[in-house]
Enzyme design. Sequence first.
Site, mmCIF file in Angstrom:
data_model
loop_
_atom_site.group_PDB
_atom_site.id
_atom_site.type_symbol
_atom_site.label_atom_id
_atom_site.label_comp_id
_atom_site.label_asym_id
_atom_site.label_seq_id
_atom_site.Cartn_x
_atom_site.Cartn_y
_atom_site.Cartn_z
ATOM 1 N N TYR A 1 0.870 -1.182 0.000
ATOM 2 C CA TYR A 1 0.000 0.000 0.000
ATOM 3 C C TYR A 1 0.903 1.227 0.000
ATOM 4 C CZ TYR A 1 -3.416 3.442 1.743
ATOM 5 O OH TYR A 1 -4.226 4.538 1.901
ATOM 6 N N LYS B 1 4.170 8.540 9.320
ATOM 7 C CA LYS B 1 3.859 7.992 10.654
ATOM 8 C C LYS B 1 4.861 8.275 11.786
ATOM 9 C CE LYS B 1 1.078 4.469 8.394
ATOM 10 N NZ LYS B 1 -0.291 4.142 8.683
ATOM 11 N N ASP C 1 9.449 3.229 0.250
ATOM 12 C CA ASP C 1 8.327 3.779 1.000
ATOM 13 C C ASP C 1 8.524 3.359 2.458
ATOM 14 O OD1 ASP C 1 5.989 4.314 2.298
ATOM 15 O OD2 ASP C 1 4.675 3.662 0.652
#
Length: 448
Positions: free
Chosen positions: A154, A284, A256
């Site tokens: 994702y 995050k 990522d």
Amino acid sequence: MHSIHKPFLRSSTSGALFTAACDVIPGGVNSTARAQWSGWTPYPLFVESGAGPRLRDVDGNEYIDYLLGLGPMILGHRPPKVTQAVVDFIQQRGTVFALPTADEAVLAEKIIAAVPSIEQVRLCNTGTEAVLYATRLARAYTKRRKIIRFEGMYHGFSDGVYWSKHPSIDKAGPDERPVPVAQGPGMPSGVEDNLIILPWNDPQILADVIAREGDSIAAVLTEPVMCNTGCILPKPGYLEAMRELTQQHGILLIFDEVITGFRVSLGGAQKHYNVRPDLSVFAKGLGGGFPVAALGGRREVMALVANGTVSMAGTYTANGIAVAAANAALDELAQDGLFARLYDVSDRLRDGLSAVMQEAGLPAYVVGVGPLMQVWFATQPIHNYRDAERHADQTMFRHWWEGMLERGVLFHPGAYENLFVSTAHTADDVEQTLQAARDTAAALARKA
Ligand SMILES: Cc1ncc(COP(=O)(O)O)c(C=O)c1O
């Protein structure tokens, strides 16, 4: 197998709030990951508050929290120094100026010092934005159009990459060369022509595609640890092979690190595995619970942002709250011995859960690195998304999740999510978790 279903959800007020919310909020929640169709059935817990490693629901039930907001709360809930830094900034200075502050370069220097491959870095607000910018920048730099991305990963919800996250494999083409499957309707047609979807963890398949189509490939976009199909580690040598193959063909390697960044180590997974991508994306862990993200990489590539060839904009980018939070969070994370302690607590949890599964005789094992892990209810090894689809027992996972929640341990109900450990979790929290795990595993084994 029978359900061990008891009132695993002790929060009836959550049910009432959810029913009311559904009237005014589509699906009753503000993100897919909180929706019923992501596993939060019969309804998601509604939260009253969090403190350190604990979370309290609206009925006053307390949970040891391994959901951690899906990752941002690496310092636990309400980390005092980050909270204070944000409060101070708001009270003393403001929030949004549409002009730079000196604090932004201070933050950039901290990121550059921590992460080996970063020479320059730009901020934005979410991981989705950062990935969007990274792929745009890669296309502009290489003057090529295709991006390789991997089934089961994702990279945020933008049109260009929200493909083949968890497709039904009977609709997703052959194992060696999956076809792009849109997350859902509404994507502009033709986007998929710019994507090559591959299975992860197979260097030969990557090499073959690059040999055939390398001249049109701008970037390989990958999580360095696959964190969006449970937790799947890179096979030894795989990240290195990616680095070598991309370098040989003028393709940019984009890591990522939205989940792994400032978590697997202060320098992310790239430091842990000693592989340097051209571009990296963070979110995050960077903000200690506040919305902030970053795209950084080689100076030569970032030069296209510097000279305005590639525009990175945004009213809220590098707002005062985001920068104050990230500056404070990185100071906390850079403390001597902090990652050693985090790994110690996390290893206790991972090893302890492994032992619990083994002692209970359950067909399950635990995969992870540092404060990031997931339990696979499977007997075969899982190296990519299709392995997971074929071998992971989702029903067992559901029973496991219900049993743990009932015993006061919270994580996401999806087997394809992760357990996150924070620096606020203690050995005592882990011991309580393992006791809950023993009881749950025993109940599962009795019913199996
Ligand atoms: C690996 C990865 N990349 C990108 C994103 C998107 O980040 P955000 O939710 O901040 O847009 C996520 C979110 O979970 C992610 O796990």
